[in-house]
Design a protein around this motif. Structure first.
Motif, short mmCIF file in Angstrom:
data_model
loop_
_atom_site.label_atom_id
_atom_site.label_comp_id
_atom_site.label_asym_id
_atom_site.label_seq_id
_atom_site.Cartn_x
_atom_site.Cartn_y
_atom_site.Cartn_z
N GLU A 9 73.49 83.18 41.69
CA GLU A 9 72.37 83.93 42.00
C GLU A 9 71.91 83.10 43.15
OE1 GLU A 9 71.94 87.09 41.37
OE2 GLU A 9 73.45 87.26 39.36
N ARG A 10 71.47 84.17 44.26
CA ARG A 10 70.62 83.52 44.96
C ARG A 10 69.15 82.66 44.69
NH1 ARG A 10 67.59 84.36 48.73
NH2 ARG A 10 67.01 86.54 48.62
N THR A 11 68.58 83.50 44.08
CA THR A 11 67.42 82.40 43.99
C THR A 11 67.05 82.63 41.85
OG1 THR A 11 66.23 84.78 43.39
CG2 THR A 11 65.83 83.78 45.22
N ARG A 12 65.90 81.82 41.54
CA ARG A 12 65.92 81.41 40.07
C ARG A 12 64.48 80.87 39.57
NH1 ARG A 12 69.13 76.07 37.31
NH2 ARG A 12 68.87 76.76 35.24
N ARG A 13 64.25 81.94 38.42
CA ARG A 13 62.77 80.90 38.41
C ARG A 13 62.94 80.59 37.31
NH1 ARG A 13 60.88 85.82 33.41
NH2 ARG A 13 61.57 84.36 32.15
N HIS A 14 61.63 80.17 37.45
CA HIS A 14 60.77 78.91 36.76
C HIS A 14 59.47 78.83 36.04
CE1 HIS A 14 59.95 74.62 35.70
NE2 HIS A 14 60.65 74.48 34.65
N PRO A 18 56.29 74.44 49.51
CA PRO A 18 57.24 75.08 50.59
C PRO A 18 58.20 75.97 50.16
CG PRO A 18 57.21 73.10 51.44
CD PRO A 18 56.53 73.25 50.33
N ARG A 19 58.67 75.09 49.07
CA ARG A 19 59.69 75.79 48.56
C ARG A 19 59.80 76.92 47.24
NH1 ARG A 19 62.48 70.29 46.61
NH2 ARG A 19 59.78 70.11 46.30
N ILE A 20 58.85 77.44 47.23
CA ILE A 20 58.67 78.38 46.04
C ILE A 20 57.84 79.22 46.40
CG2 ILE A 20 57.26 79.67 44.52
CD1 ILE A 20 56.08 76.54 43.31
N LEU A 21 59.43 80.59 46.45
CA LEU A 21 58.84 81.71 46.97
C LEU A 21 57.75 82.02 47.10
CD1 LEU A 21 62.49 82.68 46.48
CD2 LEU A 21 62.33 81.70 48.23
N ALA A 22 57.26 83.29 48.50
CA ALA A 22 56.43 84.18 47.98
C ALA A 22 56.60 85.29 47.99
CB ALA A 22 56.27 84.19 49.82
N GLU A 23 58.14 85.78 47.38
CA GLU A 23 58.79 87.52 47.03
C GLU A 23 59.26 87.07 46.18
OE1 GLU A 23 56.79 90.08 46.90
OE2 GLU A 23 55.05 89.36 47.75
N ARG A 67 54.56 80.65 36.06
CA ARG A 67 56.05 81.26 37.01
C ARG A 67 56.21 81.31 38.65
NH1 ARG A 67 57.83 86.40 33.48
NH2 ARG A 67 57.73 84.40 31.61
N TYR A 68 57.72 80.93 38.96
CA TYR A 68 57.61 81.12 40.67
C TYR A 68 59.01 81.24 40.32
CZ TYR A 68 58.62 75.94 39.67
OH TYR A 68 58.62 74.47 39.33
N TRP A 69 59.87 81.45 41.29
CA TRP A 69 61.08 81.93 41.82
C TRP A 69 61.29 80.80 43.03
CZ3 TRP A 69 64.55 84.93 40.14
CH2 TRP A 69 64.32 85.99 39.29
N VAL A 70 62.99 79.67 42.97
CA VAL A 70 62.75 79.19 44.62
C VAL A 70 64.05 79.84 44.29
CG1 VAL A 70 61.56 77.44 43.98
CG2 VAL A 70 63.75 77.55 42.98
N ASP A 71 64.76 79.01 46.13
CA ASP A 71 66.56 79.32 45.70
C ASP A 71 67.45 78.51 44.79
OD1 ASP A 71 66.32 81.44 48.01
OD2 ASP A 71 65.51 79.68 49.45
N THR A 72 68.28 78.68 44.92
CA THR A 72 69.15 78.51 43.30
C THR A 72 69.14 77.06 44.04
OG1 THR A 72 70.34 79.71 43.18
CG2 THR A 72 71.16 78.54 42.19
N PRO A 73 69.83 76.65 45.31
CA PRO A 73 70.00 74.82 45.41
C PRO A 73 69.03 74.46 45.29
CG PRO A 73 70.27 76.83 46.95
CD PRO A 73 69.88 77.54 46.37
N ASP A 74 67.38 74.88 45.73
CA ASP A 74 66.45 73.96 45.50
C ASP A 74 65.46 73.50 44.20
OD1 ASP A 74 66.68 73.55 48.11
OD2 ASP A 74 65.94 75.88 48.52
#
Length: 287
Positions: A181-186, A213-218, A238-245
């Motif tokens: 998946e492109r994004t992942r939650r933590h 800056p690596r944490i997604l706004a949506e 709880r936040y989402w980031v791009d999977t590589p980050d």
């Protein structure tokens, strides 16, 4: 004496006539067999090339799988040519086909585990639950995919170890793909003391999420009270980031939360147990 000589001459002539007839018959058979073999050889190579070219243009088909199917077509054509060549010499091909079928069945039973790995490898290459470079985890093995073969899959663990997993073990077990998946939650969970300012802790974690800056706004980051523990109030960011980050961001956020909480006087208590000594009645104490 003369009669015996004539009989010998007649027998010799008959033998030569029969031999010449057989030579003519088998010469045509040999010539036909050579022509069939040459044509079959070139046709099998041409069929292999066409199949490989056609499968390579099919979306989702791995080249390993394309070579496998192309080789099956080629060698199947060669077996058909071999049986046809034997038929040119009057050999009963039905018995040969039956013998080949029996031999194939015996080989299949003897190599049951290997064929199971091949079947699993084909399914893995077709359905693609994981690809080269992705990190997966199963109940038995985990690591980054290096190569997907027909028999086994090569992997590299996080600590640099080489792992070889049979395809059947990867196909018959649940697989968690951490890279697909492109994004992942933590969920970053932190316990604060019961006497600390809860609103300040929530506001601090929100500010840290916005500043990274690596944490997604949506989807938008959220902070909430997760639970009331034995010795701490658990606050979750709880936040989402791009999977590589994901890995680098989660480690950095843990560090920033700890340093910021320390700077703002928000404690992260150790697990502790409080004992209360009940006062005994005065009349019992006098006794």
């Amino acid at each position: 004496m003369e009669q015996q000589a004539n009989e010998l001459i007649v027998a010799t002539r008959a033998a030569l006539t029969q031999a010449s007839a057989l030579a003519v018959q088998y010469s045509f058979s040999i010539l036909g067999a050579i022509v069939l073999f040459v044509l079959g050889w070139f046709l099998s190579r041409l069929l292999h090339r066409w199949a490989l070219r056609g499968l390579s243009h099919v979306r989702g088909i791995d080249m390993t799988l394309a070579h496998f199917f192309a080789n099956i077509l080629r060698y199947g054509m060669l077996v058909l040519v071999f049986v046809t060549v034997l038929g040119q010499f009057g050999v009963q091909t039905a018995s040969i086909i039956a013998a080949l079928g029996a031999a194939g069945l015996a080989i299949g039973l003897a190599l049951q585990g290997t064929l199971q790995n091949i079947a699993a490898g084909i399914m893995l290459l077709v359905l693609r639950p994981f690809r080269v470079g992705e990190y997966i985890e199963t109940p038995e093995v985990s690591g980054t995919i290096v190569e997907i073969g027909l028999f086994a899959t090569e992997m590299r663990s996080l600590d640099g170890l080489y792992r070889l997993a049979p395809n059947s073990t990867l196909w018959n077990t649940p697989v968690t793909n951490y890279s697909r998946e492109r994004t992942r939650r933590h969920d970053l969970q932190v316990g604060i003391g019961y006497d600390d300012d809860l609103d300040l802790a929530v506001r601090t974690m929100e500010e840290l999420a916005v500043a990274e800056p690596r944490i997604l706004a949506e989807p938008k980051p959220s902070v909430f009270i997760d639970s009331l523990g034995d010795s701490a109030v658990v606050v979750t960011l709880r936040y989402w980031v791009d999977t590589p980050d994901w890995w680098a961001t989660t480690r950095e956020m843990i560090k920033r939360v700890k340093l910021t909480f320390d700077a703002r006087g928000i404690s992260i208590p150790f697990p502790q147990v409080t004992y209360h000594n009940a006062q005994q009645p005065a009349d019992l104490a006098a006794q």
